[in-house]
Design a protein around this motif. Structure first.
Motif, PDB file in Angstrom:
ATOM      1  N   SER B 409       6.253 -10.703   3.911  1.00 48.51           N
ATOM      2  CA  SER B 409       5.338 -10.745   5.049  1.00 48.51           C
ATOM      3  C   SER B 409       4.327  -9.597   5.003  1.00 48.51           C
ATOM      4  CB  SER B 409       6.143 -10.644   6.353  1.00 48.51           C
ATOM      5  OG  SER B 409       6.667  -9.337   6.489  1.00 48.51           O
ATOM      6  N   MET B 410       4.556  -8.617   4.124  1.00 51.33           N
ATOM      7  CA  MET B 410       3.645  -7.481   4.065  1.00 51.33           C
ATOM      8  C   MET B 410       3.117  -7.272   2.663  1.00 51.33           C
ATOM      9  SD  MET B 410       5.446  -4.888   6.640  1.00 51.33           S
ATOM     10  CE  MET B 410       3.904  -4.000   6.751  1.00 51.33           C
ATOM     11  N   GLU B 411       2.853  -8.386   2.002  1.00 49.71           N
ATOM     12  CA  GLU B 411       2.395  -8.322   0.622  1.00 49.71           C
ATOM     13  C   GLU B 411       1.154  -7.446   0.486  1.00 49.71           C
ATOM     14  OE1 GLU B 411       1.210 -12.052  -1.012  1.00 49.71           O
ATOM     15  OE2 GLU B 411       1.214 -11.257  -3.050  1.00 49.71           O
ATOM     16  N   TRP B 412       0.235  -7.627   1.438  1.00 47.04           N
ATOM     17  CA  TRP B 412      -1.017  -6.858   1.363  1.00 47.04           C
ATOM     18  C   TRP B 412      -0.747  -5.358   1.408  1.00 47.04           C
ATOM     19  CZ3 TRP B 412      -2.026  -3.922   5.779  1.00 47.04           C
ATOM     20  CH2 TRP B 412      -1.330  -4.284   6.939  1.00 47.04           C
ATOM     21  N   TYR B 413       0.223  -4.963   2.234  1.00 46.58           N
ATOM     22  CA  TYR B 413       0.541  -3.542   2.350  1.00 46.58           C
ATOM     23  C   TYR B 413       1.155  -3.024   1.052  1.00 46.58           C
ATOM     24  CZ  TYR B 413       2.356   0.805   4.301  1.00 46.58           C
ATOM     25  OH  TYR B 413       2.629   2.134   4.537  1.00 46.58           O
ATOM     26  N   LEU B 414       2.039  -3.815   0.509  1.00 49.48           N
ATOM     27  CA  LEU B 414       2.676  -3.440  -0.748  1.00 49.48           C
ATOM     28  C   LEU B 414       1.663  -3.380  -1.896  1.00 49.48           C
ATOM     29  CD1 LEU B 414       5.843  -5.594  -0.185  1.00 49.48           C
ATOM     30  CD2 LEU B 414       5.879  -3.135  -0.671  1.00 49.48           C
ATOM     31  N   ASN B 415       0.710  -4.299  -1.870  1.00 47.59           N
ATOM     32  CA  ASN B 415      -0.279  -4.348  -2.937  1.00 47.59           C
ATOM     33  C   ASN B 415      -1.122  -3.080  -3.032  1.00 47.59           C
ATOM     34  OD1 ASN B 415       0.399  -6.795  -3.997  1.00 47.59           O
ATOM     35  ND2 ASN B 415      -1.230  -7.957  -2.966  1.00 47.59           N
ATOM     36  N   LEU B 416      -1.227  -2.352  -1.927  1.00 46.57           N
ATOM     37  CA  LEU B 416      -1.964  -1.089  -1.980  1.00 46.57           C
ATOM     38  C   LEU B 416      -1.350  -0.160  -3.016  1.00 46.57           C
ATOM     39  CD1 LEU B 416      -2.526  -0.296   1.816  1.00 46.57           C
ATOM     40  CD2 LEU B 416      -4.130  -1.372   0.227  1.00 46.57           C
ATOM     41  N   ARG B 417      -0.055  -0.343  -3.273  1.00 46.83           N
ATOM     42  CA  ARG B 417       0.654   0.473  -4.258  1.00 46.83           C
ATOM     43  C   ARG B 417       0.473  -0.053  -5.676  1.00 46.83           C
ATOM     44  NH1 ARG B 417       0.983   1.133   1.134  1.00 46.83           N
ATOM     45  NH2 ARG B 417       2.135   3.030   1.598  1.00 46.83           N
ATOM     46  N   LYS B 418      -0.067  -1.266  -5.789  1.00 45.23           N
ATOM     47  CA  LYS B 418      -0.227  -1.885  -7.106  1.00 45.23           C
ATOM     48  C   LYS B 418      -1.662  -1.772  -7.598  1.00 45.23           C
ATOM     49  CE  LYS B 418       1.031  -6.272  -7.817  1.00 45.23           C
ATOM     50  NZ  LYS B 418       1.649  -7.572  -7.438  1.00 45.23           N
ATOM     51  N   PHE B 419      -2.593  -1.821  -6.655  1.00 44.34           N
ATOM     52  CA  PHE B 419      -4.013  -1.870  -7.004  1.00 44.34           C
ATOM     53  C   PHE B 419      -4.641  -0.482  -6.861  1.00 44.34           C
ATOM     54  CE2 PHE B 419      -4.013  -6.497  -5.237  1.00 44.34           C
ATOM     55  CZ  PHE B 419      -3.425  -6.976  -6.404  1.00 44.34           C
ATOM     56  N   GLY B 420      -4.432   0.355  -7.850  1.00 47.39           N
ATOM     57  CA  GLY B 420      -5.018   1.689  -7.780  1.00 47.39           C
ATOM     58  C   GLY B 420      -4.418   2.540  -6.685  1.00 47.39           C
ATOM     59  N   GLY B 421      -3.127   2.461  -6.546  1.00 50.25           N
ATOM     60  CA  GLY B 421      -2.447   3.258  -5.526  1.00 50.25           C
ATOM     61  C   GLY B 421      -2.559   4.744  -5.813  1.00 50.25           C
ATOM     62  N   CYS B 422      -2.350   5.540  -4.813  1.00 49.02           N
ATOM     63  CA  CYS B 422      -2.371   6.984  -5.011  1.00 49.02           C
ATOM     64  C   CYS B 422      -1.550   7.632  -3.910  1.00 49.02           C
ATOM     65  CB  CYS B 422      -3.793   7.519  -4.981  1.00 49.02           C
ATOM     66  SG  CYS B 422      -4.568   7.424  -3.359  1.00 49.02           S
ATOM     67  N   TYR B 423      -1.218   8.886  -4.109  1.00 44.40           N
ATOM     68  CA  TYR B 423      -0.505   9.587  -3.049  1.00 44.40           C
ATOM     69  C   TYR B 423      -1.438   9.699  -1.862  1.00 44.40           C
ATOM     70  CZ  TYR B 423      -2.967  13.831  -4.636  1.00 44.40           C
ATOM     71  OH  TYR B 423      -3.914  14.747  -4.996  1.00 44.40           O
ATOM     72  N   HIS B 424      -0.909   9.481  -0.674  1.00 45.24           N
ATOM     73  CA  HIS B 424      -1.747   9.560   0.513  1.00 45.24           C
ATOM     74  C   HIS B 424      -0.882   9.835   1.733  1.00 45.24           C
ATOM     75  CE1 HIS B 424      -0.498   5.331   0.343  1.00 45.24           C
ATOM     76  NE2 HIS B 424      -0.818   5.190   1.626  1.00 45.24           N
ATOM     77  N   SER B 425      -1.509  10.353   2.748  1.00 50.62           N
ATOM     78  CA  SER B 425      -0.787  10.804   3.939  1.00 50.62           C
ATOM     79  C   SER B 425      -1.593  10.522   5.193  1.00 50.62           C
ATOM     80  CB  SER B 425      -0.513  12.314   3.852  1.00 50.62           C
ATOM     81  OG  SER B 425       0.213  12.626   2.693  1.00 50.62           O
ATOM     82  N   GLY B 426      -0.902  10.593   6.307  1.00 49.37           N
ATOM     83  CA  GLY B 426      -1.597  10.379   7.565  1.00 49.37           C
ATOM     84  C   GLY B 426      -0.735  10.861   8.709  1.00 49.37           C
ATOM     85  N   PHE B 427      -1.308  10.795   9.888  1.00 43.77           N
ATOM     86  CA  PHE B 427      -0.529  11.199  11.052  1.00 43.77           C
ATOM     87  C   PHE B 427      -1.008  10.477  12.289  1.00 43.77           C
ATOM     88  CE2 PHE B 427      -4.017  14.270  10.703  1.00 43.77           C
ATOM     89  CZ  PHE B 427      -4.469  14.418  12.010  1.00 43.77           C
ATOM     90  N   GLY B 428      -0.210  10.567  13.328  1.00 40.42           N
ATOM     91  CA  GLY B 428      -0.549   9.931  14.596  1.00 40.42           C
ATOM     92  C   GLY B 428      -0.511  10.968  15.708  1.00 40.42           C
ATOM     93  N   LEU B 429      -1.580  10.970  16.494  1.00 44.53           N
ATOM     94  CA  LEU B 429      -1.657  11.878  17.636  1.00 44.53           C
ATOM     95  C   LEU B 429      -1.825  11.023  18.877  1.00 44.53           C
ATOM     96  CD1 LEU B 429      -2.297  14.584  19.155  1.00 44.53           C
ATOM     97  CD2 LEU B 429      -4.658  14.319  18.375  1.00 44.53           C
ATOM     98  N   GLY B 430      -0.891  11.121  19.807  1.00 43.99           N
ATOM     99  CA  GLY B 430      -1.034  10.401  21.072  1.00 43.99           C
ATOM    100  C   GLY B 430      -2.052  11.119  21.934  1.00 43.99           C
TER     101      GLY B 430
END
Lengths: 459, 459
Positions: B409-430
């Protein structure tokens, strides 16, 4: 030194003959026997950077195998370009492959249809067109915030889940935590068990709530999502879209036209200045003459004319209309087009028949029209809709009753007319409609990152 | 000349001994036999202006009758004030009553409880406290946009209606156009008839979609509403709230901590500079010492320490805990408080046990912890949550399966790791959590214009 491509383009001279480290993706790769070229993007600028490498590098062979879409860390020298296509290029000293990319990667350097790219919505910002579109979306959003904040407006977050219905229209999405399977099984709907203890829906407009804040801050604006559960599959309709809804106390219809004109020119100017490369791209490949169109808008004086006088002009025009223009009725796309061509520029059409406009608009002394204004823009049609609001408590109640609305359910809104009420006005600008105008991209599905339309809710 | 009160306060000297026209509302009215004082606000500034009138005016009698809450148009002279309370006042030449206000107007110049004002949410921005709160909300929003845009981030509008579920959690609001009465009658639910042809819900986070854009633009941020159908009635929970979710490619856990610290200091500085009067008000009447607290934050170096080492400190502390701190477990409010006091400043706690964190976080080499980071701030508790994302396709699938999530159900999300993936980070601020920290106002219901909580969806 790790740098963003954007920073190099900002001041190339600072980087010439310097060593830099870049991180980004391969957009294209042309290999020769003894050297190769990589079109490289880190996404921070619209323009790529050309990487040049040759067989003096010890891992020349493996570099030559790097595929389109891969992510890289590149160390290289920024040098003046021998070729004429670009001012500079980066001579590679070292490349580290961070993330490989297989041959089945859909975004190969060739033409893709927009329909195909819509299906690959999560990858399409990696193409030139969509990279430009969504950066302009971001820049245009900033233009709007900057315009209003510099002028002392307060940014107001309207509630999204609501128990009221601004336009008095249906076509809203219901929001619920009731278990639908259980509803089906039990045979009845018990809203006292729902999350808010009543029926709630997604808002179609933040205007009414914005009015409450205008009565405290004088000048406010919303900028947030709104929703329509309309079952229409046109180029300009989406079920989820962003709206800007400014609301200004002590402002009449003429005042709100002044603001609309000033704001629109400001946004266009801001985007032309802050997205030069993107706008040149659109003007060249998407809508020929786009920049001229937008420059003309900035320099034009917007016409102001009543709906009555517009109909008169349309009726006198020697044109065979598909829809006959009529006093008391709405105007069609062909009329909008004719009128902006007639005046050779944007046209504010004012004082519309009350029956085709919303309940909250100020009734004119003729008792037939309301102080509403639509802004018609050449090449865009209706871009902004606004009005002076009915400030008279009794007239507003009367109008609501005529339209079978329940005044009791909107006591708070009515009270604004009782507790230090004043003449006030506001307008609504559909953000995506603005983007269509700014980019020349015709379909609303192509200016929203993940569009929602009937039957479509992917990603 | 019609002027905003804000403009006068910006440069009083420009207006002294000049005639101005003001439009706004009566906040208070003190009458004497031969003259009177009106505390007047047009909402564009936190501070009121004092209007002075005397019986030399021919309509002195009717002016003296003007009620609190009324809207006025005032012509007067800006003059140096004889009194010591304010620098200047406006000597009235003429007052036009635009909108009257009855005696039952709820916002009289006296103390109101915040609970009472919540019920009058549409009027509360007319009080000093809420006027300050919602202007700071607007200014803080602008601080956030300015911070990211100046640094080349692309503002990304995440979809609100979604068919996916970021956190893998329930507690989402369902969005539907099915007629629930008909569902009850028919006895079954047919989602093929629903607007999108399937079950959809309001998003709890835009992060996963933001990651797709980070893979195209390197640096992106969301700033939009998110929803939780959590049935909790605490001071810090609302069903609809705004989140900021930056996502950065080629950024590791240390990099994302750098950004969080830099951003937070920037926002605090920006608000202190742009909302001086409001912040002084909060510091005096809402949270004593607020400005000192915030100034200390700006000048502090944030500590970085692993969850493991935090637990060690907690265990060694000579404190009788309500909840015993344990390796492998979450920490409680009392622990957060102790740790920020221990280090006398904000603390980044890193490398959390994987089982209490989300599936998308990068697994550390120890196979037990993930590269997550919570920012604990004195007086606020956990303000920001972030992580490096799992960039390894196989590890991510493995983790999803462990958690009974369906990778398909999340193929697109997983594909980010296949198509030129890289280390990346993020955060959430309420955003509201930030506002509580910035204003000292303790209840989330008091920093959202129209809060939605279980059983409450008014206006």
């Amino acid at each position: 030194m790790i740098v963003d491509v954007r920073d190099i383009y900002k001041d190339v001279s600072k980087y010439i003959d310097k060593e830099v480290v870049l991180q980004g993706w391969v957009r294209n790769h042309r290999r020769q026997k003894e050297f190769g070229f990589i079109d490289f993007s880190d996404g921070t600028a619209f323009k790529n950077i050309q990487l040049v490498y040759d067989n003096s590098l010890k891992d020349f062979e493996s570099i030559a195998k790097i595929k389109v879409g891969s992510s890289l860390e590149v160390r290289g020298m920024v040098i003046k370009s021998e070729g004429s296509l670009q001012e500079f290029e980066v001579k590679v000293l070292n490349i580290k492959l961070l993330g490989d990319c297989p041959d089945e990667y859909p975004i190969q350097p060739k033409r893709h249809t927009r329909e195909f790219l819509r299906e690959q919505a999560y990858l399409r910002p990696r193409t030139n067109l969509f990279n430009a579109v969504f950066r302009v979306r971001s820049i245009a959003a900033m233009a709007i915030h900057t315009y209003f904040q510099e002028r002392g407006y307060v940014y107001f977050h309207a509630p999204l889940i609501t128990a009221s219905d601004c336009e008095g229209a249906g076509q809203m999405f219901q929001v619920t935590t009731l278990d639908l399977d259980r509803v089906a099984k039990s045979g009845n709907v018990d809203y006292s068990k729902d999350f808010f203890g009543k029926t709630t829906a997604l808002t179609v407009s933040g205007q009414l709530e914005a009015e409450t804040f205008a009565m405290a801050y004088k000048k406010v604006y919303t900028f947030g999502p709104t929703f329509r559960a309309e079952n229409s599959n046109t180029k300009t309709h989406a079920s989820e879209f962003w709206m800007i809804e400014p609301e200004i106390a002590f402002c009449d219809l003429n005042g709100v036209m002044d603001i609309e004109e000033d704001m629109l020119k400001y946004i266009v100017k801001y985007v032309l200045e802050h997205a030069k490369d993107e706008m040149e791209f659109f003007s060249k490949y998407v809508e020929k003459g786009l920049i001229e169109k937008l420059t003309k808008l900035i320099n034009s004086k917007f016409t102001r004319i009543s709906h009555h006088d517009v109909i008169k002009i349309l009726k006198e025009a020697k044109v065979k209309w598909e829809f006959e223009p009529e006093y008391g009725e709405d105007i069609a796309r062909e009329h909008e087009k004719y009128i902006t061509e007639y005046f050779d520029g944007p046209v504010f059409i004012t004082d519309w028949p009350k029956d085709i406009k919303a309940f909250y608009m100020k009734l004119n002394p003729d008792n037939e029209t309301v102080a509403a204004v639509d802004l018609e823009v050449p090449g865009a049609g209706e871009l902004i809709g606004g009005s002076e609001r009915e400030a008279d408590y009794d007239k507003l109640i009367k109008r609501m009753k005529e339209l079978n609305m329940d005044p009791a359910s909107m006591e708070w809104y009515l009270n604004l007319r009782k507790f230090g009420g004043c003449y006030h006005s506001g307008f609504g600008l559909g953000f995506e409609r603005l983007l269509i105008y700014l980019t020349g991209v015709e379909n609303i599905r192509d200016v929203i990152p993940y569009p929602r339309t009937p039957g479509n809710c992917d990603f």
